[in-house]
Design a protein around this motif. Sequence first.
Motif, PDB file in Angstrom:
ATOM      1  N   ASP A   2       0.851  -1.188   0.000  1.00 20.68           N
ATOM      2  CA  ASP A   2       0.000   0.000   0.000  1.00 20.68           C
ATOM      3  C   ASP A   2       0.888   1.241   0.000  1.00 20.68           C
ATOM      4  OD1 ASP A   2      -1.917   1.931   0.303  1.00 20.68           O
ATOM      5  OD2 ASP A   2      -2.422   1.413   2.376  1.00 20.68           O
ATOM      6  N   TYR A   3       0.681   2.117  -0.983  1.00 23.24           N
ATOM      7  CA  TYR A   3       1.520   3.312  -1.104  1.00 23.24           C
ATOM      8  C   TYR A   3       0.803   4.586  -0.668  1.00 23.24           C
ATOM      9  CZ  TYR A   3       4.925   0.502  -3.629  1.00 23.24           C
ATOM     10  OH  TYR A   3       5.864  -0.445  -3.966  1.00 23.24           O
ATOM     11  N   HIS A   4      -0.262   4.463   0.068  1.00 23.49           N
ATOM     12  CA  HIS A   4      -1.001   5.634   0.516  1.00 23.49           C
ATOM     13  C   HIS A   4      -0.601   6.020   1.946  1.00 23.49           C
ATOM     14  CE1 HIS A   4      -3.581   4.219  -2.808  1.00 23.49           C
ATOM     15  NE2 HIS A   4      -3.855   5.497  -2.951  1.00 23.49           N
ATOM     16  N   ASN A   5      -0.327   7.297   2.123  1.00 19.45           N
ATOM     17  CA  ASN A   5      -0.019   7.860   3.439  1.00 19.45           C
ATOM     18  C   ASN A   5       1.152   7.159   4.120  1.00 19.45           C
ATOM     19  OD1 ASN A   5      -0.530   9.788   5.459  1.00 19.45           O
ATOM     20  ND2 ASN A   5      -1.725   8.331   6.651  1.00 19.45           N
ATOM     21  N   LYS A   6       2.231   6.996   3.357  1.00 24.39           N
ATOM     22  CA  LYS A   6       3.413   6.309   3.874  1.00 24.39           C
ATOM     23  C   LYS A   6       4.612   7.250   3.957  1.00 24.39           C
ATOM     24  CE  LYS A   6       1.235   2.366   3.909  1.00 24.39           C
ATOM     25  NZ  LYS A   6       0.793   1.755   5.187  1.00 24.39           N
ATOM     26  N   LEU A   7       5.472   6.986   4.941  1.00 29.05           N
ATOM     27  CA  LEU A   7       6.765   7.647   5.048  1.00 29.05           C
ATOM     28  C   LEU A   7       7.795   6.680   4.477  1.00 29.05           C
ATOM     29  CD1 LEU A   7       6.547   9.108   8.675  1.00 29.05           C
ATOM     30  CD2 LEU A   7       5.754  10.105   6.523  1.00 29.05           C
ATOM     31  N   VAL A   8       8.566   7.155   3.510  1.00 32.68           N
ATOM     32  CA  VAL A   8       9.396   6.254   2.717  1.00 32.68           C
ATOM     33  C   VAL A   8      10.867   6.658   2.777  1.00 32.68           C
ATOM     34  CG1 VAL A   8       9.713   5.230   0.441  1.00 32.68           C
ATOM     35  CG2 VAL A   8       7.432   5.988   1.147  1.00 32.68           C
ATOM     36  N   LEU A   9      11.724   5.684   3.074  1.00 30.19           N
ATOM     37  CA  LEU A   9      13.165   5.909   2.996  1.00 30.19           C
ATOM     38  C   LEU A   9      13.600   5.778   1.545  1.00 30.19           C
ATOM     39  CD1 LEU A   9      16.000   6.194   4.375  1.00 30.19           C
ATOM     40  CD2 LEU A   9      16.058   3.675   4.413  1.00 30.19           C
ATOM     41  N   ALA A  10      14.245   6.805   1.024  1.00 25.27           N
ATOM     42  CA  ALA A  10      14.666   6.820  -0.374  1.00 25.27           C
ATOM     43  C   ALA A  10      15.847   5.886  -0.611  1.00 25.27           C
ATOM     44  CB  ALA A  10      15.051   8.247  -0.786  1.00 25.27           C
ATOM     45  N   PRO A  11      16.021   5.430  -1.846  1.00 26.44           N
ATOM     46  CA  PRO A  11      17.212   4.644  -2.177  1.00 26.44           C
ATOM     47  C   PRO A  11      18.446   5.543  -2.160  1.00 26.44           C
ATOM     48  CG  PRO A  11      15.948   5.116  -4.162  1.00 26.44           C
ATOM     49  CD  PRO A  11      15.130   5.607  -3.015  1.00 26.44           C
ATOM     50  N   SER A 230       0.513  10.877  -2.631  1.00 25.19           N
ATOM     51  CA  SER A 230       0.011   9.887  -1.690  1.00 25.19           C
ATOM     52  C   SER A 230       0.957   9.682  -0.524  1.00 25.19           C
ATOM     53  CB  SER A 230      -0.195   8.546  -2.411  1.00 25.19           C
ATOM     54  OG  SER A 230      -1.129   8.675  -3.455  1.00 25.19           O
ATOM     55  N   SER A 231       2.265   9.730  -0.816  1.00 25.00           N
ATOM     56  CA  SER A 231       3.284   9.482   0.204  1.00 25.00           C
ATOM     57  C   SER A 231       4.491  10.376  -0.035  1.00 25.00           C
ATOM     58  CB  SER A 231       3.709   8.005   0.175  1.00 25.00           C
ATOM     59  OG  SER A 231       2.633   7.161   0.508  1.00 25.00           O
ATOM     60  N   VAL A 232       5.389  10.397   0.933  1.00 26.53           N
ATOM     61  CA  VAL A 232       6.581  11.238   0.853  1.00 26.53           C
ATOM     62  C   VAL A 232       7.822  10.395   1.088  1.00 26.53           C
ATOM     63  CG1 VAL A 232       7.826  13.172   1.895  1.00 26.53           C
ATOM     64  CG2 VAL A 232       5.361  13.336   1.549  1.00 26.53           C
ATOM     65  N   MET A 233       8.821  10.635   0.262  1.00 23.61           N
ATOM     66  CA  MET A 233      10.095   9.919   0.338  1.00 23.61           C
ATOM     67  C   MET A 233      11.192  10.881   0.773  1.00 23.61           C
ATOM     68  SD  MET A 233      12.037   8.035  -2.867  1.00 23.61           S
ATOM     69  CE  MET A 233      11.097   6.516  -2.792  1.00 23.61           C
ATOM     70  N   ILE A 234      12.095  10.395   1.611  1.00 20.50           N
ATOM     71  CA  ILE A 234      13.156  11.267   2.117  1.00 20.50           C
ATOM     72  C   ILE A 234      14.513  10.587   2.008  1.00 20.50           C
ATOM     73  CG2 ILE A 234      12.764  10.512   4.486  1.00 20.50           C
ATOM     74  CD1 ILE A 234      13.485  13.413   5.328  1.00 20.50           C
ATOM     75  N   ALA A 235      15.508  11.370   1.605  1.00 19.97           N
ATOM     76  CA  ALA A 235      16.869  10.844   1.440  1.00 19.97           C
ATOM     77  C   ALA A 235      17.815  11.528   2.420  1.00 19.97           C
ATOM     78  CB  ALA A 235      17.336  11.043  -0.005  1.00 19.97           C
ATOM     79  N   ARG A 236      18.297  12.732   2.062  1.00 15.39           N
ATOM     80  CA  ARG A 236      19.318  13.385   2.893  1.00 15.39           C
ATOM     81  C   ARG A 236      18.869  13.622   4.322  1.00 15.39           C
ATOM     82  NH1 ARG A 236      20.630  18.699   0.021  1.00 15.39           N
ATOM     83  NH2 ARG A 236      18.461  18.458  -0.671  1.00 15.39           N
ATOM     84  N   GLY A 237      17.621  14.003   4.514  1.00 12.85           N
ATOM     85  CA  GLY A 237      17.132  14.239   5.870  1.00 12.85           C
ATOM     86  C   GLY A 237      17.240  12.998   6.731  1.00 12.85           C
ATOM     87  N   ALA A 238      17.014  11.830   6.108  1.00 13.54           N
ATOM     88  CA  ALA A 238      17.132  10.566   6.840  1.00 13.54           C
ATOM     89  C   ALA A 238      18.587  10.187   7.061  1.00 13.54           C
ATOM     90  CB  ALA A 238      16.410   9.456   6.072  1.00 13.54           C
ATOM     91  N   LEU A 239      19.427  10.457   6.069  1.00 10.33           N
ATOM     92  CA  LEU A 239      20.853  10.171   6.214  1.00 10.33           C
ATOM     93  C   LEU A 239      21.438  10.962   7.378  1.00 10.33           C
ATOM     94  CD1 LEU A 239      23.645   9.143   5.354  1.00 10.33           C
ATOM     95  CD2 LEU A 239      23.671  10.906   3.578  1.00 10.33           C
ATOM     96  N   TRP A 240      21.056  12.216   7.478  1.00  9.11           N
ATOM     97  CA  TRP A 240      21.607  13.068   8.520  1.00  9.11           C
ATOM     98  C   TRP A 240      21.088  12.703   9.906  1.00  9.11           C
ATOM     99  CZ3 TRP A 240      20.306  17.916   5.132  1.00  9.11           C
ATOM    100  CH2 TRP A 240      21.226  17.970   4.069  1.00  9.11           C
ATOM    101  N   ASN A 241      19.846  12.238   9.976  1.00 10.04           N
ATOM    102  CA  ASN A 241      19.287  11.804  11.253  1.00 10.04           C
ATOM    103  C   ASN A 241      18.056  10.942  10.960  1.00 10.04           C
ATOM    104  OD1 ASN A 241      17.968  11.508  13.757  1.00 10.04           O
ATOM    105  ND2 ASN A 241      18.819  13.432  14.514  1.00 10.04           N
ATOM    106  N   ALA A 242      18.237   9.624  11.023  1.00  9.37           N
ATOM    107  CA  ALA A 242      17.178   8.697  10.632  1.00  9.37           C
ATOM    108  C   ALA A 242      15.938   8.795  11.518  1.00  9.37           C
ATOM    109  CB  ALA A 242      17.708   7.261  10.637  1.00  9.37           C
ATOM    110  N   SER A 243      16.072   9.409  12.689  1.00 12.89           N
ATOM    111  CA  SER A 243      14.907   9.544  13.564  1.00 12.89           C
ATOM    112  C   SER A 243      13.953  10.626  13.075  1.00 12.89           C
ATOM    113  CB  SER A 243      15.334   9.829  15.008  1.00 12.89           C
ATOM    114  OG  SER A 243      15.995  11.070  15.126  1.00 12.89           O
ATOM    115  N   ILE A 244      14.223  11.212  11.912  1.00 12.66           N
ATOM    116  CA  ILE A 244      13.283  12.152  11.292  1.00 12.66           C
ATOM    117  C   ILE A 244      11.933  11.479  11.075  1.00 12.66           C
ATOM    118  CG2 ILE A 244      13.976  11.577   8.933  1.00 12.66           C
ATOM    119  CD1 ILE A 244      13.482  14.450   8.144  1.00 12.66           C
ATOM    120  N   PHE A 245      11.901  10.160  10.966  1.00 12.97           N
ATOM    121  CA  PHE A 245      10.653   9.441  10.735  1.00 12.97           C
ATOM    122  C   PHE A 245       9.789   9.337  11.987  1.00 12.97           C
ATOM    123  CE2 PHE A 245      13.397   7.653   7.349  1.00 12.97           C
ATOM    124  CZ  PHE A 245      12.594   7.922   6.246  1.00 12.97           C
TER     125      PHE A 245
END
Length: 306
Positions: A2-11, A230-245
């Motif tokens: 399911d890709y609706h309303n998800k927080l996604v870690l980018a490749p 539907s959802s949002v993907m994050i790369a650098r913000g997660a790399l810098w501090n994965a607890s952003i999620f």
Amino acid sequence: MDYHNKLVLAPMVRVGTLPFRLLAAEYGADITYGEEIIDHRLVKCERRLNEILGTIDFVVKGTKEVVFRTCCAEKNRVVFQMGTADAIRALSAAQIVCKDVAALDINMGCPKSFSLSGGMGAALLSKPELIHDVLLILTTLRRNLDTTITCKIRLLDSSQETVELARRIEKTGVSALAVHGRKVKDRPRDPAKWNEIADIVASLSIPVIANGDAFEYEDFERMKDATGASSVMIARGALWNASIFSAKGKLPWDAVKKEYVRKCILWDNDIKSTKYTVKEMIIHHSCLELAEGKAVNKSDTYKDLA
């Protein structure tokens, strides 16, 4: 998936290995993408059960080189991202790994030289004559695999061109489309074009995952509101501090960094990959020329790094 309303870690190349994916999921990521793996490498691999670690390893035949490692705990959320420029080879590679992941994603937006030089990533979008190859790859995978198929693109030169491409991709039957809101020539410091992602969302019926310039937990809702994604993907913000999620707020980055190293030791991550990720964390928050950065650079073993 399911890709609706998800927080996604980018490749992220050299970052999105098993320990980092598990770290992001622990803090709240719903879907985690692995680093891009080129089809040429995957077709040389065999599937092995690692009874010591409790993992499923895809290892180059005749060697101990682990190309991709996963575990049962992430099977329902991990997305295997593949770089490819050939439909038949893509299918051969996908068949090796598809039963151990939640979805397969074809990378059509990577601007890095290793991907471009092989005619993959953003190179697939750079020439009109290659768009047919893009669609053929996706159609071949959809018709031959009982696995969720998605792809990730960047913006083309004009919003109209990107919308037309997205519509053609949707017709292949993919389950979702991830869109990085920058063009190939754009640099990370250039603002992501959320308005152009919104144009794509308005033109499609499948879920769109918006990527670009989310650096705080609050940015997830801002980006969804601005783009309609539907959802949002994050790369650098997660790399810098994965607890952003985490909806509870970020943890101190030093604690996140130590937990990442702990997981790397636990899951026997390649130390070069671990050092690269730790240095990227340090560069954002501090400086590699200070004591910690110098010590990380000199570390040859996990004992040193710990």
